[in-house]
Design a protein around this motif. Structure first.
Motif, PDB file in Angstrom:
ATOM      1  N   PHE A  14      31.062  27.380 -60.116  1.00  0.00           N
ATOM      2  CA  PHE A  14      31.079  28.397 -61.187  1.00  0.00           C
ATOM      3  C   PHE A  14      29.679  28.996 -61.353  1.00  0.00           C
ATOM      4  O   PHE A  14      29.518  30.207 -61.500  1.00  0.00           O
ATOM      5  N   ARG A  15      28.670  28.129 -61.313  1.00  0.00           N
ATOM      6  CA  ARG A  15      27.295  28.625 -61.453  1.00  0.00           C
ATOM      7  C   ARG A  15      26.923  29.505 -60.256  1.00  0.00           C
ATOM      8  O   ARG A  15      26.298  30.542 -60.382  1.00  0.00           O
ATOM      9  N   LEU A  17      28.922  31.257 -58.506  1.00  0.00           N
ATOM     10  CA  LEU A  17      29.620  32.546 -58.640  1.00  0.00           C
ATOM     11  C   LEU A  17      28.792  33.500 -59.507  1.00  0.00           C
ATOM     12  O   LEU A  17      28.663  34.687 -59.190  1.00  0.00           O
ATOM     13  N   ASP A  18      28.220  32.955 -60.583  1.00  0.00           N
ATOM     14  CA  ASP A  18      27.365  33.789 -61.443  1.00  0.00           C
ATOM     15  C   ASP A  18      26.099  34.225 -60.720  1.00  0.00           C
ATOM     16  O   ASP A  18      25.703  35.378 -60.779  1.00  0.00           O
ATOM     17  N   GLU A  19      25.481  33.270 -60.032  1.00  0.00           N
ATOM     18  CA  GLU A  19      24.148  33.548 -59.466  1.00  0.00           C
ATOM     19  C   GLU A  19      24.207  34.282 -58.127  1.00  0.00           C
ATOM     20  O   GLU A  19      23.316  35.057 -57.808  1.00  0.00           O
ATOM     21  N   GLY A  21      27.362  35.537 -56.648  1.00  0.00           N
ATOM     22  CA  GLY A  21      28.621  36.243 -56.397  1.00  0.00           C
ATOM     23  C   GLY A  21      28.435  37.629 -55.813  1.00  0.00           C
ATOM     24  O   GLY A  21      29.094  38.000 -54.839  1.00  0.00           O
ATOM     25  N   ASP A  22      27.509  38.394 -56.396  1.00  0.00           N
ATOM     26  CA  ASP A  22      27.297  39.762 -55.896  1.00  0.00           C
ATOM     27  C   ASP A  22      26.773  39.759 -54.459  1.00  0.00           C
ATOM     28  O   ASP A  22      27.192  40.565 -53.628  1.00  0.00           O
TER      29      ASP A  22
ATOM     30  N   ARG B  59      28.329  45.549 -55.876  1.00  0.00           N
ATOM     31  CA  ARG B  59      28.541  44.449 -56.826  1.00  0.00           C
ATOM     32  C   ARG B  59      29.982  43.976 -56.756  1.00  0.00           C
ATOM     33  O   ARG B  59      30.891  44.745 -56.476  1.00  0.00           O
ATOM     34  N   ARG B  65      36.025  38.740 -59.465  1.00  0.00           N
ATOM     35  CA  ARG B  65      35.389  37.587 -60.123  1.00  0.00           C
ATOM     36  C   ARG B  65      36.430  36.781 -60.925  1.00  0.00           C
ATOM     37  O   ARG B  65      36.467  35.556 -60.864  1.00  0.00           O
ATOM     38  N   ARG B  66      37.281  37.510 -61.640  1.00  0.00           N
ATOM     39  CA  ARG B  66      38.308  36.825 -62.448  1.00  0.00           C
ATOM     40  C   ARG B  66      39.258  36.023 -61.552  1.00  0.00           C
ATOM     41  O   ARG B  66      39.649  34.908 -61.882  1.00  0.00           O
ATOM     42  N   GLU B  69      37.499  32.903 -60.498  1.00  0.00           N
ATOM     43  CA  GLU B  69      37.407  31.953 -61.619  1.00  0.00           C
ATOM     44  C   GLU B  69      38.741  31.247 -61.823  1.00  0.00           C
ATOM     45  O   GLU B  69      38.784  30.034 -62.035  1.00  0.00           O
TER      46      GLU B  69
END
Lengths: 189, 73
Positions: A14-15, A17-19, A21-22, B59, B65-66, B69
């Motif tokens: 999850f982390r 994906l935030d850091e 992901g792009d 991006r 992203r969803r 998740e």
């Protein structure tokens, strides 16, 4: 060696994906050249990562590991869906006459800065990248656009650093030649 | 080291990558200052790197992203 538990790995992903992901999506998009395939490649990479807890235990860097899985998934998907079929044969890791021929491409016509750094040139660069082999595209994207070190690129792609530099050099030569044609079209003699 | 044009072209990526020793770097820099075609190649590589650096990175769309998740839950 002990590693993260399944729950800890989920939190790590999850982390990540935030850091990252792009970056991962951009890499997948440049590899597949298709937003749907890129989305699938990244999603499949994350779900595969979740299942490969044991594989991660030996890894020091989750971003490198995820890039490696995205690369493998992207190549699988473009093969499966005939996006780039047959995949162009990758050249070997030694320099040859074709590299020397490309190195003799005439230098870029020097356009004014607003053209050199403008959107038209950036679009031409993206179009030219589509003409690289998948491996050249991967090396070039990770090294030049993503800013990874050569050692990190080598780790993602499972190559020796020297081999990465050969593919990087070849990619640079090809892109220079392709963009040379673009500048010929936009710069008056 | 041999520092003819053919050999140098192949070493420009090593140079940019910091993969060469001091004496090789010095020999290449000297050649670049003296040889217009190798100088052009070097300059084009520099400009190509800047173009890449300035290119916008796509991006990840929110919907993707969803999806990820959800898949991770």
């Amino acid at each position: 060696m002990t590693g993260p538990s399944a729950e800890e790995l989920r939190a790590l992903l999850f982390r990540a994906l935030d850091e990252h992901g792009d970056r991962l999506y951009a890499f997948a998009l440049r590899m597949t050249r298709d937003p749907d395939l890129a989305a699938d490649a990244v999603q499949e990479a994350f779900t595969a990562a979740l299942r490969k807890l044991d594989a991660f235990r030996g890894e020091s860097n989750i971003a490198t590991w995820l890039h490696r899985i995205v690369y493998t998934k992207a190549i699988d998907l473009i093969r499966q869906r005939g996006k780039e079929s047959p995949l162009p044969e990758e050249e070997d890791g030694d320099f040859g006459p074709e590299d020397d021929r490309l190195a003799r491409t005439p230098a870029w016509a020097r356009p004014p800065d607003e053209i050199l750094w403008g959107s038209q040139t950036k679009e031409a660069l993206e179009a030219a990248m589509k003409q690289l082999t998948p491996l050249q595209r991967a090396v070039f994207t990770l090294r030049e656009m993503d800013g990874m070190s050569t050692d990190e690129v080598a780790s993602v792609l499972g190559l020796e650093p020297g081999t990465v530099r050969v593919h990087l050099h070849r990619g640079r030569l090809r892109l220079r030649a392709l963009l040379s044609d673009h500048f010929k079209g936009v710069v008056r003699p | 080291m041999k520092c003819g044009c053919e050999d140098l072209g192949r070493r420009l990526t090593d140079l940019r990558d910091g993969a060469l020793g001091e004496s090789d770097c010095a020999a290449i820099e000297k050649h670049l200052a003296e040889c217009p075609s190798c100088g052009d190649l070097h300059r084009d590589f520099e400009d190509l790197a800047r173009l890449c650096h300035e290119s916008e990175r796509p991006r990840m769309p929110l919907a993707v992203r969803r999806r990820i998740e959800e898949a991770l839950k």
